[in-house]
Design an enzyme around this catalytic site. Structure first.
Site, PDB file in Angstrom:
ATOM      1  N   ARG A 165       6.207  10.527  -1.500  1.00 18.06           N
ATOM      2  CA  ARG A 165       6.128   8.984  -2.303  1.00 18.06           C
ATOM      3  C   ARG A 165       7.953   8.929  -1.507  1.00 18.06           C
ATOM      4  O   ARG A 165       8.641   9.685  -1.834  1.00 18.06           O
ATOM      5  CB  ARG A 165       6.699   8.420  -3.390  1.00 18.06           C
ATOM      6  CG  ARG A 165       5.511   8.621  -4.413  1.00 18.06           C
ATOM      7  CD  ARG A 165       5.434   8.779  -4.970  1.00 18.06           C
ATOM      8  NE  ARG A 165       5.517  10.210  -5.854  1.00 18.06           N
ATOM      9  CZ  ARG A 165       5.670   9.897  -7.196  1.00 18.06           C
ATOM     10  NH1 ARG A 165       5.360   9.059  -8.249  1.00 18.06           N
ATOM     11  NH2 ARG A 165       5.810  11.683  -7.629  1.00 18.06           N
ATOM     12  N   LYS A 177      -2.641   3.378  -5.987  1.00 19.31           N
ATOM     13  CA  LYS A 177      -1.794   3.161  -6.816  1.00 19.31           C
ATOM     14  C   LYS A 177      -2.368   1.361  -7.464  1.00 19.31           C
ATOM     15  O   LYS A 177      -2.958   0.701  -7.699  1.00 19.31           O
ATOM     16  CB  LYS A 177      -0.825   2.431  -6.048  1.00 19.31           C
ATOM     17  CG  LYS A 177      -0.601   1.315  -4.557  1.00 19.31           C
ATOM     18  CD  LYS A 177       0.457   1.404  -3.773  1.00 19.31           C
ATOM     19  CE  LYS A 177       0.408   0.362  -2.627  1.00 19.31           C
ATOM     20  NZ  LYS A 177       1.176   0.016  -1.876  1.00 19.31           N
ATOM     21  N   ASN A 217       8.093  -7.357  -2.380  1.00 20.53           N
ATOM     22  CA  ASN A 217       8.510  -7.102  -3.450  1.00 20.53           C
ATOM     23  C   ASN A 217       9.508  -8.611  -3.811  1.00 20.53           C
ATOM     24  O   ASN A 217      10.371  -8.895  -3.198  1.00 20.53           O
ATOM     25  CB  ASN A 217       9.799  -6.470  -3.743  1.00 20.53           C
ATOM     26  CG  ASN A 217       8.945  -5.037  -3.766  1.00 20.53           C
ATOM     27  OD1 ASN A 217       7.952  -3.888  -3.846  1.00 20.53           O
ATOM     28  ND2 ASN A 217       8.815  -4.236  -2.307  1.00 20.53           N
ATOM     29  N   LYS A 269       2.086  -6.059  -5.200  1.00 22.23           N
ATOM     30  CA  LYS A 269       1.165  -5.601  -4.148  1.00 22.23           C
ATOM     31  C   LYS A 269      -0.182  -6.286  -3.505  1.00 22.23           C
ATOM     32  O   LYS A 269      -0.094  -6.207  -2.484  1.00 22.23           O
ATOM     33  CB  LYS A 269       0.613  -3.972  -5.111  1.00 22.23           C
ATOM     34  CG  LYS A 269       1.127  -3.639  -6.157  1.00 22.23           C
ATOM     35  CD  LYS A 269       1.886  -2.777  -4.960  1.00 22.23           C
ATOM     36  CE  LYS A 269       2.668  -1.275  -5.570  1.00 22.23           C
ATOM     37  NZ  LYS A 269       3.520  -1.638  -7.378  1.00 22.23           N
ATOM     38  N   ARG A 309      12.159  -0.211   3.733  1.00 24.90           N
ATOM     39  CA  ARG A 309      12.978  -2.043   2.848  1.00 24.90           C
ATOM     40  C   ARG A 309      13.147  -2.567   3.719  1.00 24.90           C
ATOM     41  O   ARG A 309      14.599  -1.731   3.771  1.00 24.90           O
ATOM     42  CB  ARG A 309      13.419  -1.254   0.903  1.00 24.90           C
ATOM     43  CG  ARG A 309      14.525  -3.211   0.852  1.00 24.90           C
ATOM     44  CD  ARG A 309      12.808  -3.460   0.169  1.00 24.90           C
ATOM     45  NE  ARG A 309      11.947  -3.043  -0.646  1.00 24.90           N
ATOM     46  CZ  ARG A 309      12.030  -2.751  -2.241  1.00 24.90           C
ATOM     47  NH1 ARG A 309      12.735  -3.463  -2.356  1.00 24.90           N
ATOM     48  NH2 ARG A 309      10.950  -2.421  -2.510  1.00 24.90           N
ATOM     49  N   ARG A 350      14.173   5.426   3.177  1.00 27.18           N
ATOM     50  CA  ARG A 350      14.096   5.678   2.396  1.00 27.18           C
ATOM     51  C   ARG A 350      12.617   7.023   2.583  1.00 27.18           C
ATOM     52  O   ARG A 350      11.287   6.838   2.480  1.00 27.18           O
ATOM     53  CB  ARG A 350      12.695   5.096   1.157  1.00 27.18           C
ATOM     54  CG  ARG A 350      14.057   3.800   0.626  1.00 27.18           C
ATOM     55  CD  ARG A 350      13.818   2.991  -0.493  1.00 27.18           C
ATOM     56  NE  ARG A 350      12.032   2.453   0.346  1.00 27.18           N
ATOM     57  CZ  ARG A 350      11.468   1.545  -0.710  1.00 27.18           C
ATOM     58  NH1 ARG A 350      11.489   1.609  -1.327  1.00 27.18           N
ATOM     59  NH2 ARG A 350      10.454   0.690   0.356  1.00 27.18           N
ATOM     60  N   GLU A 407       4.295  -3.544   0.557  1.00 28.06           N
ATOM     61  CA  GLU A 407       4.614  -4.532  -0.406  1.00 28.06           C
ATOM     62  C   GLU A 407       5.188  -5.452  -0.179  1.00 28.06           C
ATOM     63  O   GLU A 407       5.940  -5.719   1.034  1.00 28.06           O
ATOM     64  CB  GLU A 407       5.250  -3.682  -1.066  1.00 28.06           C
ATOM     65  CG  GLU A 407       3.957  -2.341  -2.018  1.00 28.06           C
ATOM     66  CD  GLU A 407       4.768  -1.836  -3.242  1.00 28.06           C
ATOM     67  OE1 GLU A 407       5.509  -2.283  -3.690  1.00 28.06           O
ATOM     68  OE2 GLU A 407       4.157  -0.895  -3.532  1.00 28.06           O
ATOM     69  N   ASP A 422       8.638  -3.501   2.683  1.00 31.54           N
ATOM     70  CA  ASP A 422       7.940  -2.524   1.985  1.00 31.54           C
ATOM     71  C   ASP A 422       7.155  -2.464   3.864  1.00 31.54           C
ATOM     72  O   ASP A 422       6.174  -2.836   3.502  1.00 31.54           O
ATOM     73  CB  ASP A 422       7.777  -1.478   1.145  1.00 31.54           C
ATOM     74  CG  ASP A 422       8.695  -1.870   0.288  1.00 31.54           C
ATOM     75  OD1 ASP A 422       9.547  -2.093   0.557  1.00 31.54           O
ATOM     76  OD2 ASP A 422       7.993  -1.086  -0.873  1.00 31.54           O
TER      77      ASP A 422
END
Length: 306
Positions: free
Chosen positions: A229, A156, A279, A121, A206, A221, A277, A269
């Site tokens: 979300r 978050k 990841n 994050k 993504r 997504r 983000e 993201d």
């Protein structure tokens, strides 16, 4: 040339065989001709400062993984180690990366030291021009001021995944205090608060990046009508998309940073034109991209990484 590749994963029985990126990468590596092993973090030990592993070689890849052979090896004998353990990055994850840092020979994806110093994050804070308005705090007054300024925010934890414990809050929401109490554990831990990005209704993107280069297609997504979300684990709908010029600008901007820190397999993201983000532990989405494009993208990933 065939290589010996160890995948460090969560317990294999818990992985979803039709959706898991790690399993797809393992299967594809075998199809290419590599020697594939797997283990969990609890199978790693140190003997005379040398990391050893109780690892299982996959002789045949099927639904039950019935054909595996277990062996104890000095991990320096391997060519590649692919760390694919899910977050959170807790003390077990830390001890794993410290142990692997003692290795001399194998290529390790991603770099253990970088996993220690990069939160998925918080890493976006290195790119202030690419991200939405963001506050990291555990202070009630600061958070309330931020919500008052931006009217609608997403809150978050900084150590969760898959859309867990993410809340959408609006100014004057009667649930603000209780929500923040839960997220911050009564204001004893930091959380991330970001200005709400309306483009989330069109989907959360993504993008998979391999050695600094993005795959040409990403995974969109799309949230359910009853949720904000987009995570597939929360019921989001999967679609494939071709990267836009804006997406490519983001990937190009972060490429030098990823390469400098040996972050070779990354899933970022993006919502709208904002990076949200980075990841680096066990990026997902490859299975869906491969199914929707009908292209063997996993083979491309493996060939580029190894």
């Amino acid at each position: 040339m065939a290589k010996s590749i160890l995948f460090i994963i969560d317990p294999i029985q818990a992985l979803k065989k039709d959706k898991d990126t790690s399993l797809l990468l393992m299967k594809t590596s075998m199809e290419i001709g590599h020697q594939v092993f797997f283990c969990t973090h609890t199978d790693i030990s140190l003997k005379n400062n040398i990391p050893y592993g109780k690892i299982k070689e996959v002789k045949k890849f099927n639904d039950e993984f019935s054909e595996v052979v277990e062996t104890q090896v000095n991990l320096n004998q391997l060519d590649v180690i692919f760390i694919r353990k899910d977050p959170p990055f807790n003390k077990d994850y830390l001890f794993l990366t410290i142990s692997l840092s003692l290795l001399k020979k194998p290529k390790i994806i991603n770099c253990p030291q970088s996993l220690q110093t990069h939160n998925e994050k918080l890493s976006i804070l290195n790119f202030p021009k690419l991200i939405p308005k963001t506050l990291v705090s555990g202070n009630l007054k600061e958070i309330i001021q931020f919500i008052s300024k931006y009217k609608q925010v997403v809150c978050k934890p900084i150590d969760e995944m898959a859309g867990n414990k993410i809340f959408l809050l609006k100014k004057n929401d009667p649930n603000i205090n209780v929500t923040l109490e839960v997220l911050t554990d009564n204001y004893s831990t930091l959380i991330m608060i970001q200005e709400y990005i309306p483009e989330i209704r069109k989907g959360d993107k993504r993008i998979i990046i391999v050695n600094g280069e993005p795959l040409p297609y990403g995974l969109l997504r799309i949230p359910k009508k009853t949720d904000f979300r987009g995570n597939l684990a929360k019921g989001g709908k999967a679609k494939v998309f071709k990267l836009s010029s804006s997406d490519l600008k983001i990937t190009e901007a972060i490429k030098p940073y990823l390469m400098d820190h040996n972050l070779n397999f990354v899933g970022i993201d993006v919502i709208g034109n904002y990076l949200t983000e980075i990841n680096i532990t066990s990026s997902t989405g490859l299975v869906e991209i491969q199914k929707l494009t009908k292209q063997n993208v996993a083979k491309t990933v493996i060939q580029n990484l190894f």
